[in-house]
Design a protein around this motif. Structure first.
Motif, PDB file in Angstrom:
ATOM      1  N   LYS A  59      -1.343  -3.064 -42.263  1.00 27.64           N
ATOM      2  CA  LYS A  59      -0.062  -2.941 -42.930  1.00 27.64           C
ATOM      3  C   LYS A  59      -0.255  -2.836 -44.440  1.00 27.64           C
ATOM      4  O   LYS A  59       0.391  -2.020 -45.120  1.00 27.64           O
ATOM      5  CB  LYS A  59       0.798  -4.165 -42.584  1.00 27.64           C
ATOM      6  N   SER A  60      -1.160  -3.636 -44.951  1.00 29.71           N
ATOM      7  CA  SER A  60      -1.425  -3.596 -46.393  1.00 29.71           C
ATOM      8  C   SER A  60      -1.972  -2.236 -46.804  1.00 29.71           C
ATOM      9  O   SER A  60      -1.555  -1.663 -47.815  1.00 29.71           O
ATOM     10  CB  SER A  60      -2.434  -4.680 -46.778  1.00 29.71           C
TER      11      SER A  60
ATOM     12  N   ALA B 157      -3.956  -6.402 -37.942  1.00 35.52           N
ATOM     13  CA  ALA B 157      -2.620  -5.854 -38.201  1.00 35.52           C
ATOM     14  C   ALA B 157      -2.214  -6.041 -39.659  1.00 35.52           C
ATOM     15  O   ALA B 157      -1.655  -5.133 -40.281  1.00 35.52           O
ATOM     16  CB  ALA B 157      -1.603  -6.517 -37.277  1.00 35.52           C
ATOM     17  N   ALA B 158      -2.513  -7.227 -40.202  1.00 31.50           N
ATOM     18  CA  ALA B 158      -2.094  -7.484 -41.579  1.00 31.50           C
ATOM     19  C   ALA B 158      -2.804  -6.528 -42.536  1.00 31.50           C
ATOM     20  O   ALA B 158      -2.202  -5.973 -43.455  1.00 31.50           O
ATOM     21  CB  ALA B 158      -2.399  -8.926 -41.953  1.00 31.50           C
TER      22      ALA B 158
ATOM     23  N   SER C  88       0.775   0.357 -46.705  1.00 34.07           N
ATOM     24  CA  SER C  88       1.701   0.170 -47.824  1.00 34.07           C
ATOM     25  C   SER C  88       1.092   0.710 -49.110  1.00 34.07           C
ATOM     26  O   SER C  88       1.764   1.369 -49.902  1.00 34.07           O
ATOM     27  CB  SER C  88       2.014  -1.321 -48.022  1.00 34.07           C
TER      28      SER C  88
ATOM     29  N   LYS D 156       3.313 -11.135 -52.188  1.00 35.03           N
ATOM     30  CA  LYS D 156       3.664 -11.300 -50.776  1.00 35.03           C
ATOM     31  C   LYS D 156       2.403 -11.277 -49.922  1.00 35.03           C
ATOM     32  O   LYS D 156       2.213 -12.093 -49.029  1.00 35.03           O
ATOM     33  CB  LYS D 156       4.605 -10.166 -50.385  1.00 35.03           C
ATOM     34  N   ARG D 157       1.539 -10.346 -50.224  1.00 31.44           N
ATOM     35  CA  ARG D 157       0.315 -10.217 -49.456  1.00 31.44           C
ATOM     36  C   ARG D 157      -0.585 -11.433 -49.650  1.00 31.44           C
ATOM     37  O   ARG D 157      -1.252 -11.882 -48.745  1.00 31.44           O
ATOM     38  CB  ARG D 157      -0.405  -8.970 -49.953  1.00 31.44           C
TER      39      ARG D 157
ATOM     40  N   GLU E  72       8.648   1.295 -42.404  1.00 34.53           N
ATOM     41  CA  GLU E  72       9.985   0.699 -42.329  1.00 34.53           C
ATOM     42  C   GLU E  72      10.232  -0.220 -43.514  1.00 34.53           C
ATOM     43  O   GLU E  72      11.256  -0.151 -44.171  1.00 34.53           O
ATOM     44  CB  GLU E  72      10.133  -0.107 -41.036  1.00 34.53           C
ATOM     45  N   ASP E  73       9.240  -1.077 -43.788  1.00 34.48           N
ATOM     46  CA  ASP E  73       9.431  -2.058 -44.852  1.00 34.48           C
ATOM     47  C   ASP E  73       9.504  -1.398 -46.217  1.00 34.48           C
ATOM     48  O   ASP E  73      10.087  -1.939 -47.152  1.00 34.48           O
ATOM     49  CB  ASP E  73       8.303  -3.095 -44.832  1.00 34.48           C
TER      50      ASP E  73
ATOM     51  N   VAL F  14      -5.344 -12.734 -35.907  1.00 38.08           N
ATOM     52  CA  VAL F  14      -4.799 -12.899 -37.262  1.00 38.08           C
ATOM     53  C   VAL F  14      -5.617 -13.842 -38.111  1.00 38.08           C
ATOM     54  O   VAL F  14      -5.783 -13.616 -39.304  1.00 38.08           O
ATOM     55  CB  VAL F  14      -3.363 -13.479 -37.288  1.00 38.08           C
TER      56      VAL F  14
ATOM     57  N   SER G 259      -0.902 -10.736 -32.864  1.00 37.79           N
ATOM     58  CA  SER G 259      -2.256 -10.225 -32.786  1.00 37.79           C
ATOM     59  C   SER G 259      -3.151 -11.384 -32.401  1.00 37.79           C
ATOM     60  O   SER G 259      -2.845 -12.535 -32.685  1.00 37.79           O
ATOM     61  CB  SER G 259      -2.660  -9.621 -34.128  1.00 37.79           C
TER      62      SER G 259
ATOM     63  N   ALA H 279       1.923  -2.126 -36.664  1.00 40.78           N
ATOM     64  CA  ALA H 279       1.845  -2.592 -38.052  1.00 40.78           C
ATOM     65  C   ALA H 279       1.977  -1.417 -39.013  1.00 40.78           C
ATOM     66  O   ALA H 279       2.643  -1.512 -40.041  1.00 40.78           O
ATOM     67  CB  ALA H 279       0.520  -3.327 -38.278  1.00 40.78           C
TER      68      ALA H 279
ATOM     69  N   PHE I 153       4.547 -11.168 -41.091  1.00 39.81           N
ATOM     70  CA  PHE I 153       4.143  -9.976 -41.819  1.00 39.81           C
ATOM     71  C   PHE I 153       3.687  -8.873 -40.875  1.00 39.81           C
ATOM     72  O   PHE I 153       4.145  -7.736 -40.966  1.00 39.81           O
ATOM     73  CB  PHE I 153       3.017 -10.332 -42.796  1.00 39.81           C
ATOM     74  N   ALA I 154       2.819  -9.215 -39.944  1.00 37.99           N
ATOM     75  CA  ALA I 154       2.173  -8.142 -39.187  1.00 37.99           C
ATOM     76  C   ALA I 154       2.396  -8.203 -37.684  1.00 37.99           C
ATOM     77  O   ALA I 154       1.893  -7.364 -36.955  1.00 37.99           O
ATOM     78  CB  ALA I 154       0.677  -8.143 -39.496  1.00 37.99           C
TER      79      ALA I 154
ATOM     80  N   ARG J 195       8.186 -10.917 -43.561  1.00 42.08           N
ATOM     81  CA  ARG J 195       8.396  -9.485 -43.653  1.00 42.08           C
ATOM     82  C   ARG J 195       9.541  -9.079 -44.559  1.00 42.08           C
ATOM     83  O   ARG J 195       9.438  -8.112 -45.302  1.00 42.08           O
ATOM     84  CB  ARG J 195       8.683  -9.001 -42.227  1.00 42.08           C
ATOM     85  N   LYS J 196      10.621  -9.849 -44.506  1.00 38.48           N
ATOM     86  CA  LYS J 196      11.844  -9.407 -45.170  1.00 38.48           C
ATOM     87  C   LYS J 196      12.000  -9.997 -46.572  1.00 38.48           C
ATOM     88  O   LYS J 196      11.273 -10.902 -46.956  1.00 38.48           O
ATOM     89  CB  LYS J 196      13.058  -9.801 -44.301  1.00 38.48           C
TER      90      LYS J 196
ATOM     91  N   LYS K  59       8.311   0.229 -29.462  1.00 41.42           N
ATOM     92  CA  LYS K  59       8.730   0.619 -30.808  1.00 41.42           C
ATOM     93  C   LYS K  59       9.094   2.107 -30.826  1.00 41.42           C
ATOM     94  O   LYS K  59      10.086   2.522 -31.422  1.00 41.42           O
ATOM     95  CB  LYS K  59       7.580   0.353 -31.774  1.00 41.42           C
TER      96      LYS K  59
ATOM     97  N   GLU L 191       5.573  -0.358 -39.159  1.00 42.45           N
ATOM     98  CA  GLU L 191       6.362  -1.313 -39.947  1.00 42.45           C
ATOM     99  C   GLU L 191       6.153  -1.136 -41.441  1.00 42.45           C
ATOM    100  O   GLU L 191       7.058  -1.386 -42.235  1.00 42.45           O
ATOM    101  CB  GLU L 191       5.996  -2.746 -39.555  1.00 42.45           C
TER     102      GLU L 191
ATOM    103  N   ARG M 287      10.211 -13.202 -37.833  1.00 43.63           N
ATOM    104  CA  ARG M 287       9.474 -12.266 -38.660  1.00 43.63           C
ATOM    105  C   ARG M 287      10.052 -12.141 -40.065  1.00 43.63           C
ATOM    106  O   ARG M 287       9.378 -11.654 -40.967  1.00 43.63           O
ATOM    107  CB  ARG M 287       9.421 -10.911 -37.970  1.00 43.63           C
TER     108      ARG M 287
ATOM    109  N   LEU N 172       2.015 -14.945 -41.707  1.00 44.00           N
ATOM    110  CA  LEU N 172       1.173 -13.844 -41.229  1.00 44.00           C
ATOM    111  C   LEU N 172       1.754 -13.207 -39.979  1.00 44.00           C
ATOM    112  O   LEU N 172       1.764 -11.982 -39.829  1.00 44.00           O
ATOM    113  CB  LEU N 172      -0.249 -14.331 -40.965  1.00 44.00           C
TER     114      LEU N 172
END
Ligand SMILES: Nc1ncnc2c1ncn2[C@@H]1O[C@H](COP(=O)(O)OP(=O)(O)OP(=O)(O)O)[C@@H](O)[C@H]1O
Ligand SMILES: Nc1ncnc2c1ncn2[C@@H]1O[C@H](COP(=O)(O)OP(=O)(O)OP(=O)(O)O)[C@@H](O)[C@H]1O
Ligand SMILES: O[C@@H]1[C@@H](O)[C@H](O)OC[C@H]1O
Ligand SMILES: [Mg+2]
Ligand SMILES: [Mg+2]
Lengths: 348, 311, 481, 388
Positions: free
Chosen positions: D255-256, D251-252, D259, B39-40, D287-288, B232, B229, D281, B225-226, B151-152, D307, D284, B147, B222
């Motif tokens: 988040k990584s 942000a990405a 996680s 995913k990443r 949450e994820d 990004v 921003s 982020a 995911f986040a 994300r999901k 949030k 989340e 999202r 992206l």
């Protein structure tokens, strides 16, 4: 394009009996050379100055004050010096994406070695030259010996230098003695010392390209590496030497910036965007990205054009986003003009 | 078989990195852990696939990073948190990606501006224009539906992984199609291709369009995911190009496979993950990255010569 | 003997290209080296020039063993080479090209004046006045560039000069000039190693000839003591018999016709190509033959005149109308060298979305590519085999008209015969063929009719069986048609 | 041509950034927080932590006009002159949302004052070298006062030093290593910011809990001080700091990283951040992963506040208020009118807690808006700031 009857221009054969006289390639070469890409960039520069002057005047300002003239020179000096080095790298058919990080590194080396002492100037300058030459050597050797494309090779060294700088430094460090700061601030009338330094570097590089064997071979290797090699040129050495010179130019820019900042700074090179901007300035000046064609005068014009644009923007207080848009368009448009001219020349 | 052999080294490197990650973090071997990695990696892999099309045709696309940023910023402002606006905006983003690719392609082939410059200019124009439009910083908000893709999950599988599978399969099919063959022939020898009836300009333009599309998809993932921003996309163009080169695809065109380019992206992502796992973060991370890039590029660039011996 | 090469062996990545080759040359001798494509002639010369290092064997100059690590070492030892491929920088001046890698310096700076004067002197010596040392090479004609190459070799004060197919890009007329140059070199006591596929030149120029086959030395003989047929046998290892396949002389309907065609280069072109016929096109270098082919093919289209079935404005239109072009420069314009035989063979059909593409193997057999390995990258094929792949590329779309521009340039005797046979077969099957060639015997031997071009126009048409002399006169403009 | 220099006159303080690295306390590093930052200065730390408790002077409800522990005042008599005024501003950059909000706020503030007839602003685009030239250029433009937001402390010092003798200079946000400006304006500072967040976690996370610290990047003084104060707090506590990671403000990446930590440690009990831009982020990531979001430190950015409210987070938001962009304009006018201003003008620096959340959260502002802009009363609000 050619005569009414559709006959192509007389093209002399080697055989004397069919050789055409004066109207031959010489005439054409002269014609094509009359308005070279260097002239184009200077015409554009004059145009931008004129438009800028008008706009600023309409805005109620005065474009050519001492401050702006000094400002244009101050603003272009560091980029100009890097761009001169980048010109060499591009002419030889390579390019250098590591200059920005190298500038940061060398500004720090300068300030750390000088440590605020006048006595540190000579060792500081020597250390910067050594470090930058070494970086250029590494770039050159990775490209020629390990056969890595210049784009990737210099991106790799850029990351390595970045790692070293970030690892060792958390912020501005070292300090540059007052006497050395004069490099960044003094001026002779309207001409800052930094601009003189730039001019010196540019003239030296120009001279190198026009009058020395290395210069000739830089054009040859950039024009066609295989042809150069088969003609007895040690192309690897030429490429390595060119990268060393390019990096040394970045080192000189690092020195100048250290002089201006009074200290070394780990982000001064990347904040300045010296990597991509120097490449943009070089091609803006009409040097072919593929190598072998172009030169220093064009690059000087390209850098000045960017600086004048900047100055006009500054005076009109145009916001940074508009500037980016205009810069992007100007660079692409200029190169499109060159491409058209080359295509026309080729199609003859 | 021959194709597999030519991809050898990057897969070897990738396998070693994955093994090292698994040693450092056994969770990686569980489906959930591995899916999280995929995913990443998905956005970079998709970008690399897009970049591959441009590079194999002999060009560069430096504009993808800023295009990704533009995608996210535009999406946030236009969607502005509204669910119903999501789908039209998604369509618009895809169109925007295609359009940027088209402009890159047309300027490069039509006006004969080297793509390095075209796309460098595009990078400046895009980032300038989008922030001019939003007044300097992103505004608005993304919707839940938007999202979802980044994300999901759909059942046990993240949406991004599904998107990645589709995009990867599409890229492979495209390269196997007549278009792919024409493209690689164009990158290899533009004149020969032209004199064989290939519409060289149009083919290259399409490559840029594919790259623009890939950037749009990556931007959607992206952003999903986040979230919003302003940065990004920063540096993604260099990462994508690096990934492609790691995959053994020659800058200059005409050589290399899209599968290897995607493997290059996985390798880069695995490298980031591994460095993080070992706490080599921040400063030294870059140095290690630089060394590895130079080293792997070296290995793959040499490969064709080695293979020639067996022919 | 000024030069002795003994027991030279060389492999590229495990493939043996040369083994146990001996070669020697005396001062003032022109020594020819012949052999089929891929026989190893160029490789041998590149070893002499320091481009490659031999795996085995040694080179002696003036009886002293030498070994060259770089071309520059060979230059210093008095070896100059004019490579098979052009070796000049288009964006630099003539003088800079001539002295590339050996620029004269004074106090560390390049001395332009000396460089230009020396170049001018050499040009003058060669009787070349049509361009000057300052002209950019890009502005010169192919023949003029050839002169620059020769000046470059002369300027090195070389005692051994290698010429690797120097006439491949020259028309017969210009070959005469080269003959004179070679004669002068011989007079100066220079040893000339002369490589050519044109046997006539070998007999005209050389005292001895060395024959290579498959990387091995077959024999070195005096030209006075062999006949042309014997030489061919030595090269090919069999008797080729009659060179050209018989014509059947039956012309069919007109497949392509032009009236008053013209563009920036061409003017007043009237031409008919008929099914079953081979039309030969002769002319001097620069007469516009390639331009004619490219105009008919829509690559550099006519801007005036009538053409049927249509006047193509693009390659694709021409292909759609059933016209194909086998280009003059295989590597630059014919093939994507890093792609497979299959992908090259199918390229045309894939770009116009026409034609069969399943049975590539049968296609390759049809063009007599041996062995027919579709997955091989074409860059590893010999010149003749590459040309067959180009042909295969066109076979996929079954064109009505096929234009051949110098189809046998740089192709060896054996492969030439195969290409002649193929062309004749295609004509017999009803294709209309146009063949441009600078080799008059081949042109006359193959063509059912010959047109001669001069200065972008058709200077006249000659019936089959005309003599080389007639053709040459017309081409040079000495006789009105 | 005569010889001239735009260099600062000799004798002024030589910039020595590393001189800041005075006695760092040899604190225990057992809790995984690593070495103390070279930027840590104990006296400043003590002062800032002290200021948090003090009541600011100045008009209530207008924190941008208030001053915490004003101390020494600058005498501005020599600058007194009649209007109208021409103000000039050398801006480091508008390259992040925080600066965007601030820059808009400053422009709106300028528009409030009729006596400012001209306002010239140059954007250095984050380039030290350009800002040096910009400052030099502005000193020759006939400005009545010069406001500087320096890009880098040490490297802009010479340029500011050179400008001081020519006109009144006001520095805000990041500082310079000279006290030649008439006043230096900023909120209490990084130590207070960092401590606010860390103390919150120490209170909310049970002893032995695992805390992850997320930093943007090393080497920026305002950020270094935040972390160094947090480190002091964590080192004194029973908390286990399991990681200190750099996110580049991405942000990405944030988040990584989060996680990964959740995966590796099974459970993270608290998250500290040196800036809130990527706080959402981080939330989340929990949450994820299907986890409860632990106590977390954010900032006054709109998306985080939203949030916080929507998910009922246990959170705190230290602030570095953007209303400080109003103050330099106000200060400039005071100086030109001969009124005195604090030499070091410290603005109050509130933290947002769950109790005060409702007062700061304004719906319909853009996600990257900063709540403490102090801009609600300015003309054009909210549209000019991207709200509706
Ligand atoms: N650099 C190289 N790498 C690999 N193989 C090579 C290389 N150069 C030549 N060869 C191979 O060596 C063999 C001999 O080539 P060479 O060019 O010497 O032949 P030649 O006799 O000059 O042929 P031609 O008449 O076509 O010029 C060929 O099979 C060729 O493919
Ligand atoms: N060096 C050159 N400089 C300028 N134009 C050239 C040059 N070489 C070729 N041309 C152009 O190409 C045209 C025709 O030349 P071309 O080489 O195609 O003739 P050709 O008869 O096909 O000769 P050949 O097939 O032997 O090369 C000329 O009109 C000329 O304009
Ligand atoms: O002080 C910082 C400011 O200068 C930067 O630009 O954004 C974040 C702030 O904390
Ligand atoms: Mg050969
Ligand atoms: Mg031709």
């Amino acid at each position: 394009m050619t005569g009414q009857n559709g006959l192509r221009p007389a093209r002399p054969l080697a055989a004397p009996e069919t050789a055409a006289p004066a109207a031959g390639p010489r005439g054409r070469a002269a014609l094509a050379g009359r308005i070279g890409s260097t002239q184009v960039i200077y015409l554009a520069l004059a145009g931008v100055m004129l438009v800028g002057w008008l706009l600023v005047a309409v805005d109620g300002g005065n474009f050519l004050t001492l401050e702006t003239v000094v400002g244009i020179q101050q603003r272009s000096a560091a980029l100009g010096i890097v761009a001169v080095g980048q010109t060499l790298a591009i002419l030889v058919g390579s390019l250098d994406l590591s200059v920005a990080y190298l500038i940061s590194l060398t500004s720090l080396v300068a300030a750390e070695v000088m440590a605020g002492q006048d006595g540190g100037i000579v060792p500081g300058v020597a250390a910067v030259l050594a470090v930058s030459a070494l970086a250029g050597l590494a770039n050159g050797l990775i490209i020629t010996r390990l056969h890595v494309h210049a784009f990737i090779a210099t991106l790799g060294t850029a990351l390595i230098i970045r790692g070293v700088v970030d690892h060792l430094y958390d912020g501005p460090a070292g300090s540059v003695p007052e006497s050395f700061q004069r490099l960044g601030y003094d001026r002779l009338g309207p001409v800052p010392v930094s601009a003189l330094l730039w001019a010196g570097v540019a003239v030296a590089a120009w001279f190198l390209l026009r009058r020395t064997r290395l210069g000739y071979r830089i054009y040859a290797v950039g024009g066609d590496e295989e042809v150069a090699r088969l003609s007895g040129v040690r192309t690897g050495r030429v490429i390595v030497a060119t990268h060393v010179l390019c990096s040394v130019c970045a080192g000189i820019a690092g020195l100048l910036l250290a002089g201006r900042l009074g200290a070394g700074a780990p982000t001064v090179g990347t904040d300045g965007g010296y990597d991509l901007e120097s490449i943009a300035a070089v091609v803006l000046g009409g040097t072919a990205l593929a190598g072998g064609r172009g030169g220093i005068p064009g690059t000087v014009g390209g850098v000045l054009l960017l600086a004048v644009l900047d100055s006009v923007f500054n005076q009109l207080e145009v916001n940074a986003f508009v500037k980016d848009v205009v810069r992007g368009v100007v660079i692409v448009a200029a190169v499109a003009v060159y491409a058209r001219r080359t295509a026309r020349r080729r199609s003859r | 078989m021959r194709a597999l052999r030519s991809m050898g080294p990057i897969f070897l490197v990738l396998a070693v990195l994955l093994a090292l990650i698994a040693v450092a973090n056994p969770f990686f071997l569980e489906p959930a852990g591995f899916l999280a990695f995929l995913k990443r990696a998905a956005p970079l892999v998709i970008l690399a696939a897009g970049q591959y099309f441009v590079i194999v045709s002999g060009e560069f696309d430096l504009s993808v990073g800023s295009l990704v940023t533009v995608q996210v910023v535009v999406a946030a402002r236009l969607i502005d948190g509204s669910e119903p606006a999501t789908w039209p905006v998604l369509a618009l983003l895809v169109a925007l990606g295609l359009l940027v690719g088209l402009v890159n392609g047309v300027i490069t082939t039509g006006l004969r501006v080297p793509s390095f410059i075209t796309t460098l200019g595009m990078m400046l124009v895009l980032s300038g224009a989008v922030f001019l439009w939003t007044g300097g910083a992103p505004r608005g908000a993304l919707s839940e539906t938007f999202r979802m893709f980044g994300r999901k999950d759909l059942g046990p599988v993240p949406w991004s992984v599904l998107v990645l599978l589709v995009a990867g399969a599409a890229a492979i099919l495209l390269m196997r199609s007549d278009f792919g063959k024409r493209l690689i022939a164009t990158g290899d020898n533009e004149r020969a291709a032209g004199l064989s009836g290939v519409r060289v300009g149009r083919t290259r333009v399409l490559a840029f369009v594919v790259s623009g599309l890939a950037a749009a998809v990556a931007g959607i993932l992206l952003g999903g995911f986040a979230g919003v921003s302003a940065q990004v996309g920063q540096g993604l163009e260099f990462q994508a190009i690096t990934a492609v080169v790691l995959g053994g695809v020659a800058l200059g065109g005409g050589r290399g496979s899209v599968v290897a380019a995607m493997a290059g992206a996985f390798t880069l992502e695995a490298l980031f993950t591994l460095l993080n796992l070992h706490g080599v973060s921040g400063a030294l991370e870059y140095a290690v990255q630089g060394v590895i890039i130079a080293a792997v590029a070296m290995g793959t660039v040499r490969l064709p010569f080695r293979r020639a011996a067996r022919v | 003997m000024i030069l002795r090469m003994r027991g030279i062996a060389k492999s590229f990545l495990g493939v043996r290209v040369l083994s146990g080759v001996d070669l020697e040359a005396a001062a003032g001798e022109v020594h020819a080296v012949v052999g089929e494509n891929g026989a190893g002639k160029s490789t041998l010369m590149k070893i002499l020039a320091g481009v490659h290092a031999p795996d085995e064997g040694g080179v002696e100059i003036d009886g002293v063993p030498v070994s060259f690590a770089h071309p520059v070492d060979a230059q210093r030892a008095g070896v100059a080479i004019i490579y098979q491929e052009f070796n000049l920088l288009p964006e630099r001046g003539v003088a800079e090209n001539v002295f590339l890698g050996r620029e004269p310096v004074r106090r560390g700076l390049v001395d332009r004046a000396v460089m230009e004067a020396a170049t001018a002197r050499l040009l003058e010596e060669l009787g070349e006045t049509s361009f000057s040392p300052r002209d950019l090479v890009r502005h010169l004609s192919v023949a003029q560039q050839q002169v620059v190459e020769i000046v470059k070799a002369l300027s090195q004060d070389a005692r051994i000069i290698v010429m690797d197919e120097p006439t491949a890009a020259l028309a017969d007329h210009e070959v005469e000039l080269l003959y004179r140059l070679v004669a002068r070199l011989r007079e100066r006591g220079i040893a000339v190693l002369y490589i050519s596929h044109r046997l006539r030149e070998v007999f005209d120029l050389a005292a001895r000839v060395t024959v290579l086959k498959d990387g091995a030395l077959v024999k070195t003989v005096r030209t006075a003591e062999v006949t042309s047929d014997e030489l061919v046998r030595l090269m090919v290892g069999r008797d080729l018999g009659a060179h050209f396949p018989p014509r059947d002389g039956r012309a069919g309907e007109v497949r392509l016709s032009v009236r008053g065609g013209g563009n920036a280069v061409l003017d007043g072109i009237d031409l008919d190509l008929r099914a079953g016929q081979i039309l030969g096109v002769a002319g001097l270098q620069g007469a516009g033959r390639t331009e004619l082919a490219k105009a008919l093919f829509g690559a550099e289209p006519f801007t005036r005149g009538e053409m049927s079935p249509l006047r193509p404005t693009s390659v694709r239109q021409a292909v759609a109308a059933g016209i194909g072009l086998v280009t003059e420069d295989r590597k630059a314009e014919g093939l994507a060298l890093r792609q497979s035989v299959r992908d090259n063979a199918l390229l045309v059909s894939r770009s116009v979305r026409r034609g069969g593409r399943d049975d590539v193997r049968r296609l390759l057999e049809a063009v007599r590519l041996r062995p027919p390995r579709p997955e091989q990258e074409v860059r590893y094929l010999s010149g003749g085999n590459q040309q067959k792949v180009v042909l295969a590329k066109w076979m996929t779309v079954a064109p009505q008209v096929l234009l051949f521009d110098e189809p046998t340039r740089g192709v060896d005797v054996g492969a030439k015969a195969a290409i002649y046979d193929l062309m004749r077969d295609l004509a017999r099957d009803g294709m209309a063929i146009m063949m441009i060639s600078s080799e008059l015997p081949e042109l006359i031997g193959m063509s059912d009719r010959v047109v001669v071009m001069r200065d972008g126009r058709i200077a006249g048409e000659l019936p089959s069986g005309s003599s080389e002399e007639t053709v040459m006169r017309l081409a040079a403009g000495e006789v009105s048609p | 041509a005569g010889c001239a220099s735009d260099r600062p006159v000799a004798g002024t303080a030589a910039p020595t950034a590393s001189a800041a690295s005075t006695t760092a306390p040899a604190a225990a590093t057992s809790s995984g927080t690593g070495e103390q930052s070279k930027f840590f200065v104990q006296a400043d730390y003590d002062a800032q932590l002290g200021m948090r408790a003090q009541t600011p002077e100045g008009p209530a409800g207008r924190p941008w006009e208030q001053a915490v522990a004003p101390g020494e005042k600058a005498d501005t008599g020599e600058y007194k002159k009649d209007g109208p005024y021409h103000l000039c501003f050398s801006n480091a950059a508008v390259n992040n949302p925080w600066r965007q909000v601030g820059w808009k706020t400053m422009q709106a503030e300028v528009a409030l004052h009729k006596e400012i007839t001209e306002f010239t602003a140059l954007d250095a685009e984050g380039k030290d070298d350009k800002q040096i030239s910009d400052i030099a250029e502005l000193t020759g433009k006939g400005c009545d006062a010069l406001i500087v937001s320096p890009n880098t402390t040490a490297t802009l010092t010479p340029a500011v030093t050179a400008a001081c003798p020519k006109l009144p200079v006001i520095v805000f946000d990041r500082g310079v290593d000279t006290d030649c400006p008439v006043t230096f304006i900023n909120p209490i500072g990084g130590y207070a910011f960092g401590a606010d967040g860390a103390e919150f976690l120490v209170e909310k996370v049970p002893a032995g809990g695992k805390v992850l610290a997320l930093r943007i990047l090393p080497g920026v003084d305002v950020l270094e001080t935040r972390w160094s104060a947090a480190k002091v707090a964590f080192d004194k506590s029973e908390l286990d700091v399991v990681g200190v990671e750099f996110t580049d403000g991405d942000a990405a990446k944030t988040k990584s990283i989060v996680s990964d930590y959740i995966q590796r440690h099974g459970k993270i009990d608290g998250v500290w951040m040196d800036a809130g831009a990527t706080a959402v982020a981080a939330v989340e990531a929990f949450e994820d992963a299907g986890r409860q979001v632990p106590p977390i430190v954010g900032e006054d950015q709109q998306d985080f506040l939203q949030k916080w409210k929507d998910s009922g987070l246990t959170a705190v938001a230290p602030t570095y208020p953007t209303y400080q962009w109003r103050t330099p304009v106000i200060a400039a006018l005071k100086i030109l009118k001969g009124e005195e201003v604090p030499k070091t003008w410290k603005l109050p620096q509130p933290k947002i807690t769950s109790e005060s959340l409702a007062t700061y959260l304004r719906p319909d502002m853009p996600p990257l808006h900063y709540a403490l802009c102090g801009c609600e009363d300015l003309p054009g609000f909210p549209a000019k700031w991207g709200g509706k």
